[in-house]
Design a protein around this motif. Structure first.
Motif, PDB file in Angstrom:
ATOM      1  N   TYR A 113      16.946  67.504  55.697  1.00  0.00           N
ATOM      2  CA  TYR A 113      17.847  67.435  56.861  1.00  0.00           C
ATOM      3  C   TYR A 113      17.747  66.123  57.609  1.00  0.00           C
ATOM      4  N   ALA A 114      16.530  65.524  57.662  1.00  0.00           N
ATOM      5  CA  ALA A 114      16.349  64.252  58.351  1.00  0.00           C
ATOM      6  C   ALA A 114      16.916  64.283  59.763  1.00  0.00           C
ATOM      7  N   ILE A 115      16.593  65.346  60.479  1.00  0.00           N
ATOM      8  CA  ILE A 115      16.980  65.433  61.895  1.00  0.00           C
ATOM      9  C   ILE A 115      16.065  64.494  62.676  1.00  0.00           C
ATOM     10  N   TRP A 116      16.638  63.668  63.520  1.00  0.00           N
ATOM     11  CA  TRP A 116      15.799  62.726  64.284  1.00  0.00           C
ATOM     12  C   TRP A 116      15.068  63.462  65.399  1.00  0.00           C
ATOM     13  N   PRO A 117      13.750  63.507  65.338  1.00  0.00           N
ATOM     14  CA  PRO A 117      12.993  64.352  66.262  1.00  0.00           C
ATOM     15  C   PRO A 117      12.997  63.851  67.703  1.00  0.00           C
ATOM     16  N   HIS A 118      13.334  62.575  67.897  1.00  0.00           N
ATOM     17  CA  HIS A 118      13.286  62.057  69.262  1.00  0.00           C
ATOM     18  C   HIS A 118      14.637  62.146  69.955  1.00  0.00           C
ATOM     19  N   MET A 119      15.608  62.799  69.333  1.00  0.00           N
ATOM     20  CA  MET A 119      16.920  62.945  69.966  1.00  0.00           C
ATOM     21  C   MET A 119      17.242  64.435  70.057  1.00  0.00           C
ATOM     22  N   ASN A 120      18.000  64.798  71.077  1.00  0.00           N
ATOM     23  CA  ASN A 120      18.384  66.200  71.164  1.00  0.00           C
ATOM     24  C   ASN A 120      19.580  66.470  70.244  1.00  0.00           C
ATOM     25  N   GLU A 153      13.810  59.320  54.886  1.00  0.00           N
ATOM     26  CA  GLU A 153      15.128  59.952  55.019  1.00  0.00           C
ATOM     27  C   GLU A 153      15.673  59.848  56.436  1.00  0.00           C
ATOM     28  N   LEU A 154      14.768  59.774  57.429  1.00  0.00           N
ATOM     29  CA  LEU A 154      15.248  59.654  58.803  1.00  0.00           C
ATOM     30  C   LEU A 154      16.021  58.345  58.967  1.00  0.00           C
ATOM     31  N   GLU A 155      15.545  57.297  58.280  1.00  0.00           N
ATOM     32  CA  GLU A 155      16.231  56.011  58.347  1.00  0.00           C
ATOM     33  C   GLU A 155      17.497  56.024  57.507  1.00  0.00           C
ATOM     34  N   ILE A 205      15.876  54.389  65.684  1.00  0.00           N
ATOM     35  CA  ILE A 205      15.138  55.415  64.932  1.00  0.00           C
ATOM     36  C   ILE A 205      13.653  55.049  64.816  1.00  0.00           C
ATOM     37  N   VAL A 206      13.362  53.915  64.187  1.00  0.00           N
ATOM     38  CA  VAL A 206      11.965  53.588  63.882  1.00  0.00           C
ATOM     39  C   VAL A 206      11.176  53.331  65.158  1.00  0.00           C
ATOM     40  N   ARG A 208      23.566  49.760  61.422  1.00  0.00           N
ATOM     41  CA  ARG A 208      23.078  48.540  60.767  1.00  0.00           C
ATOM     42  C   ARG A 208      21.552  48.554  60.782  1.00  0.00           C
ATOM     43  N   PRO A 209      20.904  47.741  59.924  1.00  0.00           N
ATOM     44  CA  PRO A 209      19.430  47.736  59.882  1.00  0.00           C
ATOM     45  C   PRO A 209      18.801  47.518  61.261  1.00  0.00           C
TER      46      PRO A 209
END
Ligand SMILES: Nc1ncnc2c1ncn2[C@@H]1O[C@H](COP(=O)(O)OP(=O)(O)OP(=O)(O)O)[C@@H](O)[C@H]1O
Ligand SMILES: [Mg+2]
Lengths: 562, 384
Positions: free
Chosen positions: B95-102, A458-460, A477-478, A469-470
């Motif tokens: 929620y899929a909050i990105w943990p590496h960003m504030n 879900e983070l992606e 992210i990844v 874009r990919p």
């Protein structure tokens, strides 16, 4: 509403952008080598006709069967020693309150990081013809060295070399074990020893089995120690036979290829067993992942004896390194010398005046760093594509990423020699870099795959919906999320590449020296003094770079990822 | 009013070793500008699959989806716009909050993905959105150091910052504890109204659906059973399942019998399979005596009366019926009690009774229901 044509599944974006190019690269790297080896093994010496003769020869001349038998005996013996030592250390260090944990960990890390060829040379100073042991126990002078160079000695030495690796494979499962399972056994009336053997060991069986087969896989392909120790007494295994067939005055490349294919088949068996064991390990639900710290077994009166036992065992895995350290400061060739030694730095200054040594050190470090970088980047993308998408390309990538596991270093070295002998790459550092990359891809995949699996899908998807874009999803992210694991993989590959002897033994020469073959050659031809000093330098350089890498990774995780 | 979202004939199968799942059966509906549209249904009915198909995270096998004037999916033209190109914002269940960003970077991300440099006005837009979702002043906070409710607002802010045409929410409240869920529900409604954004909301909580939505779509096993306003789906469930799912309604089988001529049109008389007389509103046309039917009545639509020792109905009429029953269980629930009864003809029904009735197990009671709040469906037409 009208019925519309069904949407056919298309290749995912990741497969298109990254999967295809990686597939092409891997195919280009691996396929020519495989083809070359197979052609060699199945053709006559002039390459003019197909034949099974090379295998028939192995079967018929008796020597071949003997070598196969030796290889199996060696693998069983050395794996047994490695696992036994690792288990005893791991159980006491991870499941009991015996002191000295940090010292044990430090020694095992040192033993793990030092190249096998250095272990081997250190051991010959201890147990070889004029070894320290026989100096201390002169009445063993007659049988000692012979025992050392035999199957028995070789298994002990190899076992101690692989014990740290086995330890790092089984310790996490033991550490993560839920102590209430052990406590339940105590309540049920089991004594301490019974609990440790029946419950603790029983529960860690899947990861233990995985360690057994992985260490077995490494041992069966191992070349360095059999070459340094076994060949002295005529104890030949598959890998050393391949080497000697190629190093003859009239090399028998066809026979060598046939032997290396036999070796690969044995390796496949170990690998299949390993995959089965790990699949079972995943299903074994009783080991909870939480980091329980409490609940160590109280040894009471056995605390100190246990601590002494593990410290002695761990010490045995590093003693050859310490002996080499000692030797490196002894000037002159009188060794062992307990009271008569003269100490100095002359051996170290001799490093500079020995042709190729400094260059090989620089080459090894630079190539190791480059290989680590390339493998990590290649495999993290490969893992990302295979974790997130499932199609023909990802299935092929999965397989391509595992193939080199069964290709022993010696096989690959022969394949590289034969494939690229006439190309511009021959004799260049680039050929060695390519060899490193091919060899370490499976290791990179192991590290990066589990890291990518840890990133929730879900983070992606959130990033995709947000308009990324990919390529952006990967970059923003990844990549940052798996970076810590990538650094671990990078350090591992760097250290491991420094260790390489067999992989480059046929393709590293005066034009492209690296440390493994240099040490090996120097040891065969000249003074042990320089070898010792150079080995110490290599170990030191390796650990300085790993230390720096560790610092950088701390900084990265603390500052950039916040 | 113009439709912002048009879904037509969207069909999706998952293939698997067990024969696979037909997750969506030719789904079609439209969502108007500014509407709060809810997809509701039991677990595994395909809500998430549909929502993800709207976002482009899942590819349907067939159908047509357009958002605004933009056709984003059309299987006949082999058109499947990638998620990043679609004008949607989405809040994930986790929620899929990105943990590496504030906090700031999480919200800024959608703007950074656009062509051109991240400008001063983008920066202002991020602050504005953080203000709207009540996270002003938290910009530098590590996103993983937020509470559950704050993470939810952050996810919402991130979904809104790019001014999407369509906001997609997948059970955004399900990760919160009960108290916070009620607060955030009100907050969500306020935000949606304030921003005026067209919203598709997925939930399996009926009270969320009824209180938040302009319209509700009820799903079961990949099929769309009914679309309508909360009042419509609650008061006039198109199928027994809708009533059972949304009102926790009781349902039992019976068959239609001839009615007296005095009965109002649209009302019919049925006999339960246990033999009791029931009257109810006929749902669906051409229901004729002899048809097998399913009778649905919500727990709050029946009165429970005691003190009739004979167990016979006290009063009946063309539009009122009574059922004799005994008390099986009684659960006090604050302002009301949930009573489980066994009817004389062998059904177990739930009834909601205001206050604290004095009931003991085994008491004989009478249930009284009205045709207006009892629904009769033809059994064959219903989705099992
Ligand atoms: N990737 C997949 N592969 C195979 N089957 C799937 C996949 N995703 C969903 N399904 C199946 O499709 C059906 C619908 O799933 P979906 O996630 O849309 O349900 P849902 O309505 O969101 O349920 P919930 O309320 O539990 O979230 C289920 O039967 C599910 O098992
Ligand atoms: Mg869902």
């Amino acid at each position: 509403m009208t019925r519309v044509a069904p949407m056919r599944a298309r290749l995912g974006q990741r497969s298109k952008i990254f999967g295809l190019p990686i597939m092409v690269i891997l195919l280009a790297l691996i396929v020519p080598l495989l083809v070359r080896i197979v052609i060699l093994a199945f053709s006559n010496s002039t390459g003019t006709a197909a034949t099974l003769d090379n295998f028939v020869r192995i079967w018929n001349n008796g020597v071949g069967l003997q070598i196969l038998g030796n290889t199996l005996l060696y693998t069983l013996g050395a794996t047994f020693v490695a696992i036994l030592v690792a288990l005893v250390i791991a159980i006491i260090v991870e499941r009991t309150d015996a002191p000295g944990r940090i010292a044990v960990y430090a020694m095992l890390a040192l033993g793990f990081g030092v190249p096998s060829v250095i272990h081997g040379i250190g051991w010959t100073l201890i147990g070889g013809r004029v070894g320290i042991l026989w100096n201390i126990f002169p009445w063993l002078q007659d049988v000692g060295p012979n025992l050392f160079y035999s199957w028995f000695g070789l298994c002990i030495v190899t076992g101690l070399r692989f014990a740290p690796i086995a330890f790092f494979l089984v310790a996490p499962a033991l550490r993560a074990m839920d102590p209430s399972l052990e406590e339940a056994a105590r309540v049920a009336g089991a004594g301490r020893f019974r609990m440790l053997t029946r419950i603790t060991l029983g529960l860690s069986r899947p990861s233990l089995l995985a360690a057994v087969f992985l260490v077995g896989l490494l041992v069966v392909q191992h070349f360095d120690l059999p070459a340094l120790i076994g060949t002295q007494s005529g104890f030949i295994v598959l890998s050393t036979e391949v080497y000697s067939l190629v190093q003859r005055n009239f090399p028998d490349y066809n026979g060598a290829a046939a032997y290396s294919i036999v070796l690969a088949i044995v390796a496949v068996i170990a690998l299949v067993a390993y995959f089965r064991a790990t699949a079972q390990a995943k299903r074994f639900g009783v080991i909870s992942g939480k980091g329980y710290r409490s609940g160590r077994v109280r040894l009471e009166g056995w605390r100190i004896p246990s601590a002494i036992l593990v410290i002695v065992l761990a010490f045995c895995t590093v003693v050859p390194v310490l002996v080499l350290l000692w030797r490196s400061f002894v000037t002159g060739n009188d060794f062992p010398c307990f009271t008569t030694c003269t100490y100095g730095f002359s051996n170290f200054s001799d490093i500079g005046s020995t042709a190729g040594l400094i260059t090989s050190g620089v080459n090894s470090i630079v190539l190791g760093l480059l290989a680590g970088l390339i493998v990590v980047l290649l495999t993290v993308l490969l893992s990302w594509v295979t974790v997130r998408e499932s199609n023909r390309i990802t299935r092929l990538l999965d397989q391509l990423g595992s193939i080199p596991l069964v290709l022993s270093g010696i096989l690959l070295s022969l394949a590289f020699l034969q494939t690229y002998a006439k190309s511009f790459l021959y004799n260049s550092v680039f050929l060695i870099l390519i060899a490193y990359v091919v060899f370490y891809i499976p290791f990179g995949v192991r590290f990066t795959y589990s890291a990518v699996v840890g990133v929730r899908g879900e983070l992606e998807e959130a990033a995709s919906v947000a308009g990324a874009r990919p390529t952006t999803v990967f970059r923003r992210i990844v990549f940052p999320l798996v970076l810590p694991s990538l650094l671990t993989a990078f350090v591992f590959i760097f250290l491991a590449s420094m260790e390489q002897l067999s992989l480059v033994v046929f393709i590293s020469g005066a034009g492209n020296p690296v440390v493994g073959p240099e040490i090996f050659r120097l040891w065969q031809t000249s003074s042990i003094s320089v070898v010792a000093a150079f080995s110490v330098g290599v170990v030191l350089a390796g650990f300085i770079i790993v230390g720096a890498g560790w610092l950088i990774s701390r900084l990265v995780t603390r500052h950039i990822l916040r | 009013m113009t439709a912002v979202l048009r879904v037509e004939g969207v069909d999706k199968r998952f293939h698997g070793a067990d024969g696979g799942t037909h997750a969506l059966h030719e789904i079609g509906f439209e969502v108007e500008e500014g509407e709060f549209f809810t997809l509701i249904g039991p677990s595994g009915c395909g809500k998430t699959t549909l929502l993800r198909s709207l976002a482009g995270l899942e590819t349907p096998d067939a159908g047509l989806i357009s958002i605004g004037d933009l056709s984003v999916f059309d299987s006949s033209r082999r058109l499947n716009m990638r998620p990043e190109k679609r004008p949607t914002g989405m809040v994930f269940q986790s929620y899929a909050i990105w943990p590496h960003m504030n906090v700031f970077e999480n919200v800024a991300f959608p703007l950074r993905c656009r062509p051109g440099r991240f400008s001063q006005s983008d920066r202002k837009r991020v602050s504005e959105i953080l203000e709207i979702v009540g996270l002003g002043g938290y910009e530098r906070r590590n996103a993983t150091d937020l509470s559950g409710g704050q993470q939810q607002r952050l996810a919402l802010g991130r979904a809104l910052v790019g001014e999407p045409r369509l906001l997609l929410l997948d059970e955004p409240l399900s990760n919160l504890d009960a108290l916070l869920r009620v607060t955030m529900r009100a907050e969500l409604k306020r935000l949606q109204r304030e921003v005026g954004i067209t919203t598709v909301y997925v939930t399996h909580d009926q009270s969320e659906a009824l209180s938040l939505s302009d319209r509700i779509a009820v799903f079961k096993s990949g099929q769309l059973l009914q679309v309508g306003s909360p009042e419509e789906v609650y008061n006039r469930p198109a199928q027994p399942f809708v009533g059972e799912f949304l009102g926790g309604a009781n349902a039992f089988d019976g068959s239609l019998v001839p009615s007296p001529s005095s009965i109002p049109t649209g009302v019919g008389t049925a006999r339960s399979s246990g033999g009791s007389r029931v009257v109810g509103t006929l749902m669906g046309d051409a229901l004729t005596p002899g048809d097998d039917v399913r009778i649905v009545v919500r727990p709050d639509a029946m009165q429970l009366s005691t003190g009739n020792s004979s167990g016979a109905p006290q009063f009946e009429s063309d539009t009122i019926y009574g059922l004799a029953a005994t008390i099986n269980q009684c659960m006090f629930n604050g302002s009301f009690s949930e009573v489980m009864v066994d009817t004389a003809d062998g059904f177990r029904l739930n009834v909601i009774v205001p206050g604290t009735p004095r009931l003991t197990l085994g008491d004989s009671v009478t249930l009284t229901g009205s045709a207006e709040q009892t629904y009769i469906y033809r059994t064959t037409g219903a989705v099992a």
